[in-house]
Design an enzyme around this catalytic site. Structure first.
Site, PDB file in Angstrom:
ATOM      1  N   ARG A  29    -101.420-121.843 -33.715  1.00  9.01           N
ATOM      2  CA  ARG A  29    -100.351-122.333 -34.593  1.00  9.01           C
ATOM      3  C   ARG A  29     -99.650-123.540 -33.977  1.00  9.01           C
ATOM      4  NH1 ARG A  29     -97.519-116.667 -36.640  1.00  9.01           N
ATOM      5  NH2 ARG A  29     -99.436-115.468 -36.715  1.00  9.01           N
TER       6      ARG A  29
ATOM      7  N   ARG B  38    -101.835-119.365 -40.057  1.00  5.79           N
ATOM      8  CA  ARG B  38    -102.525-118.235 -39.436  1.00  5.79           C
ATOM      9  C   ARG B  38    -103.022-118.623 -38.052  1.00  5.79           C
ATOM     10  NH1 ARG B  38    -105.234-114.419 -41.899  1.00  5.79           N
ATOM     11  NH2 ARG B  38    -105.227-113.599 -39.770  1.00  5.79           N
TER      12      ARG B  38
ATOM     13  N   CYS C  28     -97.104-104.318 -43.467  1.00  6.87           N
ATOM     14  CA  CYS C  28     -96.682-105.328 -42.495  1.00  6.87           C
ATOM     15  C   CYS C  28     -96.593-106.732 -43.087  1.00  6.87           C
ATOM     16  CB  CYS C  28     -97.647-105.335 -41.324  1.00  6.87           C
ATOM     17  SG  CYS C  28     -97.595-103.825 -40.357  1.00  6.87           S
TER      18      CYS C  28
ATOM     19  N   LYS D 102     -94.597-104.591 -34.626  1.00  2.80           N
ATOM     20  CA  LYS D 102     -94.432-105.182 -35.963  1.00  2.80           C
ATOM     21  C   LYS D 102     -95.765-105.431 -36.654  1.00  2.80           C
ATOM     22  CE  LYS D 102     -94.031-110.087 -34.603  1.00  2.80           C
ATOM     23  NZ  LYS D 102     -95.182-110.615 -35.340  1.00  2.80           N
ATOM     24  N   ASP D 103     -96.879-105.402 -35.893  1.00  2.00           N
ATOM     25  CA  ASP D 103     -98.205-105.611 -36.482  1.00  2.00           C
ATOM     26  C   ASP D 103     -98.869-104.308 -36.907  1.00  2.00           C
ATOM     27  OD1 ASP D 103     -98.033-108.315 -36.133  1.00  2.00           O
ATOM     28  OD2 ASP D 103     -99.255-108.383 -34.318  1.00  2.00           O
TER      29      ASP D 103
ATOM     30  N   ARG E   9     -91.646-112.253 -45.510  1.00  2.00           N
ATOM     31  CA  ARG E   9     -90.279-111.962 -45.030  1.00  2.00           C
ATOM     32  C   ARG E   9     -89.590-113.232 -44.538  1.00  2.00           C
ATOM     33  NH1 ARG E   9     -88.268-111.760 -40.016  1.00  2.00           N
ATOM     34  NH2 ARG E   9     -90.349-111.996 -39.114  1.00  2.00           N
ATOM     35  N   ARG E  10     -90.285-113.990 -43.710  1.00  4.28           N
ATOM     36  CA  ARG E  10     -89.696-115.232 -43.194  1.00  4.28           C
ATOM     37  C   ARG E  10     -89.558-116.269 -44.308  1.00  4.28           C
ATOM     38  NH1 ARG E  10     -93.375-114.864 -37.957  1.00  4.28           N
ATOM     39  NH2 ARG E  10     -91.903-114.012 -36.445  1.00  4.28           N
TER      40      ARG E  10
END
Length: 287
Positions: free
Chosen positions: A146, A140, A231, A76-77, A122-123
């Protein structure tokens, strides 16, 4: 017997994922870790600094120069377009594809007086549909960074990929999972990808490569690529297989985010790329 060099980011999760590849490869492997531009610039969101392609730039350079034989990434990255001569050559079996809600250590209820932190548009867009009263703010850093920001009280909760938390042994931090119906995942979420040089001998990767994950990833990335979604763009796609039948779900968001559309299409798995294009065009052109 030649030792294979595996390139990886130096984060704990990236190393764990590279070790997954090393464990499946039946020849000696040396892990070569490096810090990427995306790991070093943490004061701006990804769309402000060029997208998640910054997480692979240094690894691509090392691969192209022959300093490593393969590189290992969270799929996904990865950018939707691969550099010439550096294709994705293997996809892992997919882990838990869902996103997860993580609360401050010791808390059992979501505190909406503080923002929910997440790392993607997206989230953010989908969380607003679930929690319209919440303040959604970017966060980030790697997973541990995080979580530290969360536990220091900067956020009331985080939304992270469940697969990464499980691989790090942090599944105990998960308060709840979001089904793909609630938050549609990113293209390639929960899949580890191996990138190589064109023409390389790939026989050592046969025990690692998963054909089901490959076909789902091809459909999801085709959908995202057709929408010109990098992405960090608010695009989501999730495919699943029922025998040889592929079902693709996608989310399209207009540039100003005033239009959000969800849809699905299905067909034979051999048509994975075409199905991604079909669904992207269908959602973009809908009235």
């Amino acid at each position: 017997m030649k030792t294979i060099k595996l390139g990886s980011r130096d984060s704990k999760l990236a190393v764990i994922q590279a070790e997954m590849v090393r464990a499946a490869v039946p020849v000696p492997c040396e892990l070569v870790t490096m810090k990427t531009t995306g790991d070093m610039i943490l004061d701006r969101t990804l769309d402000q600094i060029g997208g998640k392609g910054l997480f692979v730039k240094e690894l691509d350079r090392a691969l192209a120069a022959g300093e490593v034989d393969f590189t290992v990434h969270s799929l996904k990255d990865m950018p939707m377009e691969q550099p010439d001569g550096l294709p994705i050559v293997a996809y892992s079996k997919r882990a838990d594809v869902r996103d997860a809600l993580v609360l401050q250590a010791g808390l059992q209820e979501l505190d909406l007086s503080k923002p929910i932190g997440c790392a993607s548009a997206r989230r953010r867009i989908q969380l607003k549909r679930l929690f319209p009263e919440a303040d959604i703010q970017p966060v980030r850093g790697n997973v541990q960074t995080r979580l530290r920001k969360l536990d220091e009280g900067q956020y009331g909760a985080l939304v992270l990929a469940a697969a990464g938390l499980h691989r790090l042994g942090l599944e105990g931090r998960i308060h709840r999972y979001f089904s793909p119906d609630e938050i549609l995942p990113a293209a390639g979420q929960a899949i580890v990808a191996v990138q190589g040089r064109e023409g390389s001998d790939l026989s050592c990767l046969s025990a690692f490569a998963d054909a089901e994950a490959r076909d789902c990833a091809l459909a999801e990335r085709s959908f995202t690529r057709t929408l010109d979604g990098g992405c960090s763009s608010p695009v989501a796609a999730y495919a699943k297989l029922e025998n040889d039948h592929l079902i693709l779900h996608g989310m399209y968001v207009s540039e100003d985010e005033s239009i959000v559309r969800f849809g699905q299409c299905e067909g034979d798995r051999s048509q994975a790329v075409a199905l991604g294009i079909q669904l992207a065009q269908q959602l973009k052109q809908a009235r």
